[in-house]
Scaffold this active site. Structure first.
Site, mmCIF file in Angstrom:
data_model
loop_
_atom_site.group_PDB
_atom_site.id
_atom_site.type_symbol
_atom_site.label_atom_id
_atom_site.label_comp_id
_atom_site.label_asym_id
_atom_site.label_seq_id
_atom_site.Cartn_x
_atom_site.Cartn_y
_atom_site.Cartn_z
ATOM 1 N N GLU A 1 -1.349 -12.411 9.023
ATOM 2 C CA GLU A 1 -0.889 -11.801 10.269
ATOM 3 C C GLU A 1 -1.621 -12.444 11.444
ATOM 4 O O GLU A 1 -1.651 -11.902 12.536
ATOM 5 C CB GLU A 1 -1.048 -10.278 10.254
ATOM 6 C CG GLU A 1 -2.433 -9.773 9.930
ATOM 7 C CD GLU A 1 -2.482 -8.258 9.881
ATOM 8 O OE1 GLU A 1 -2.112 -7.629 10.874
ATOM 9 O OE2 GLU A 1 -2.901 -7.711 8.844
ATOM 10 N N CYS B 1 -1.310 -6.246 6.712
ATOM 11 C CA CYS B 1 -2.183 -6.550 5.558
ATOM 12 C C CYS B 1 -1.452 -6.438 4.227
ATOM 13 O O CYS B 1 -2.011 -6.768 3.181
ATOM 14 C CB CYS B 1 -3.383 -5.606 5.566
ATOM 15 S SG CYS B 1 -4.257 -5.574 7.129
ATOM 16 N N HIS C 1 -7.230 -1.579 -0.196
ATOM 17 C CA HIS C 1 -7.317 -2.390 1.019
ATOM 18 C C HIS C 1 -8.579 -1.941 1.761
ATOM 19 O O HIS C 1 -8.824 -0.741 1.890
ATOM 20 C CB HIS C 1 -6.060 -2.181 1.881
ATOM 21 C CG HIS C 1 -6.214 -2.765 3.242
ATOM 22 N ND1 HIS C 1 -6.492 -4.100 3.443
ATOM 23 C CD2 HIS C 1 -6.167 -2.200 4.475
ATOM 24 C CE1 HIS C 1 -6.597 -4.329 4.737
ATOM 25 N NE2 HIS C 1 -6.409 -3.190 5.385
#
Ligand code: CAA
Length: 388
Positions: A80, A112, A234
């Site tokens: 990103e 993400c 994450h």
């Protein structure tokens, strides 16, 4: 057919970092807010001669060490923090590593989450083409504003994985639970270098997405919390992953023991957020730092991408996985980084290539296997670094 999944995994991050205790002092904040409240000790800071291409290329070079690249049929790049609206940054990586001309190369984006999306797409491809391999690289630079709440959660890194039907490290199981919802918790319009983020809201959305994905995953897999020996989430900052795990334990009335996630957070605590790469750097951290043997154990994985798309899935660790890891390389990389003071960090942070594409030569700094040397006629120029 042998199992489909990860044959090699390696990450690379900047050779420079800032100790968050120095940042806290400079910003007039109690250092324990960063250390305990966010669970972060240091953050990786990118020097001017590195970008998402050099991060990606170095991580891929490490992952492919000793591998015959002739069977790589596809290069998927998840990011990103892309450098071009049109051309996939993977083509620079493909060029720098002299990968086969018969490759497909494409860049994927959904905050993400794009690393997880790339993984699932790659696995489907390998199931239908078991003789072919996919190089997946997640690469990102996390940048918020100076002196903003997001500042101590910055970082950078790339994680490269060779995916194939020879899953010497771990296989990826087919069951998953996905979730999409239109929310504005974190985004970066094309005209901005730094992300816009509604921080506290984003943490609530993350946990809600986890709950939704977990429910879907449980329905699909019929597995319970205790069917997973370890968990990887994450990691925008370590405390977030710990909170996610606490939420899952509570939901599932599962047993919360610290080793279930602590090993997955070791690397990220000292390099910060690496967006698409963070889940996979967490996986590398877990596999390399776990005290016991994880062979044949199941790992639950949660990917979250703001905006938002999220997914819960699982991996089964292969017997003898340890000998395919790059533990010493990664530990050395993290141990031998150069410490910056806050002024040096701010100078690196503020560096911008000319925005009009005019010719510019970038000063050399410590870097990985490749470096950005400059820009000419709107084109970024790279070379092999002379670093050892
Ligand atoms: N000692 C110990 N702990 C302290 C403390 C002290 N002196 N002072 C504060 N704390 C604790 C707080 O109690 C808080 O803990 P809890 O959340 O458990 O209550 C923690 O430190 C953080 O404090 P604040 O909530 O006051 O912090 P903040 O509002 O200044 O910023 C943040 C926190 C919102 C996460 C901010 O860092 C941010 O915006 N980060 C970027 C966004 C982000 O990472 N979001 C995560 C979900 S989105 C995602 O995952 C995608 C992605 O990669 C971005």
């Amino acid at each position: 057919m042998s199992s489909v999944g990860i044959e090699r995994i390696s990450f690379y991050t900047s050779r420079y970092y800032l100790d968050l205790a120095l940042l806290a002092e400079k910003r007039g904040i109690d250092p324990n807010k960063y250390l305990q409240g966010l669970g972060q000790e240091k953050m990786a800071v990118l020097p001017p001669n590195e970008d998402v291409v050099t991060l990606a290329a170095t991580s891929a070079k490490q992952a492919l060490d000793g591998i015959d690249t002739a069977s790589i049929a596809m290069v998927l790049i998840a990011t990103e923090s892309g450098i071009d609206q049109s051309k996939a940054l993977g083509i620079w990586v493909h060029h720098l590593l002299s990968l086969p001309k018969s490759c497909r190369v494409v860049e994927l984006k959904q905050a993400c989450y794009a690393g997880c999306a790339s993984l699932q797409l790659a696995l489907s491809f390998i199931h239908t083409h078991p003789d072919k391999k996919v190089l997946l690289i997640a690469t990102d630079v996390a940048k918020y504003g100076l002196n903003t709440p997001g500042e101590p959660t910055q970082g950078c890194g790339a994680c490269a994985m060779l995916l194939s039907s020879n899953a010497t490290i771990c296989s990826i199981e087919p069951e998953y639970g996905a979730y999409t919802s239109h929310v504005m918790d974190f985004w970066r319009p094309n005209y901005r270098e730094e992300a816009l983020v509604d921080g506290k809201y984003s943490t609530r959305i993350y946990l809600n997405a986890l709950e939704e994905c977990w429910n879907e995953y449980q329905l699909a897999s019929k597995r319970t919390f205790n069917d997973h020996a370890r968990y990887c989430y994450h990691i925008p900052f370590s405390r977030m992953a710990e909170k996610a795990h606490e939420r899952l334990c509570k939901l599932s009335i599962g047993t919360n023991f610290p080793e279930a996630i602590s090993d997955s957070l070791i690397y990220s605590r000292t390099l910060g957020n690496s967006y698409t790469a963070s889940l996979f750097i967490g996986l590398a951290s877990l596999l390399e730092q776990a005290s016991g043997d994880l062979s044949e154990k199941r790992i639950g994985l949660f990917s979250y991408g703001s905006g938002c798309v999220a997914e819960f899935f699982s991996a089964k660790v292969s017997t003898g996985y340890q000998k395919y890891l790059k533990k010493e390389l990664h530990e050395e990389l993290l141990a031998k980084r150069c410490a910056l003071n806050v002024s040096e960090y701010e100078a690196f942070y503020q560096f911008r290539l000319p925005q009009d594409g005019s010719e510019y030569q970038v000063n050399p700094h410590q870097c990985g296997a490749f470096c950005l040397t400059g820009i000419k006629n709107h084109e970024r120029l790279y070379s092999k670094s002379t670093m050892p």
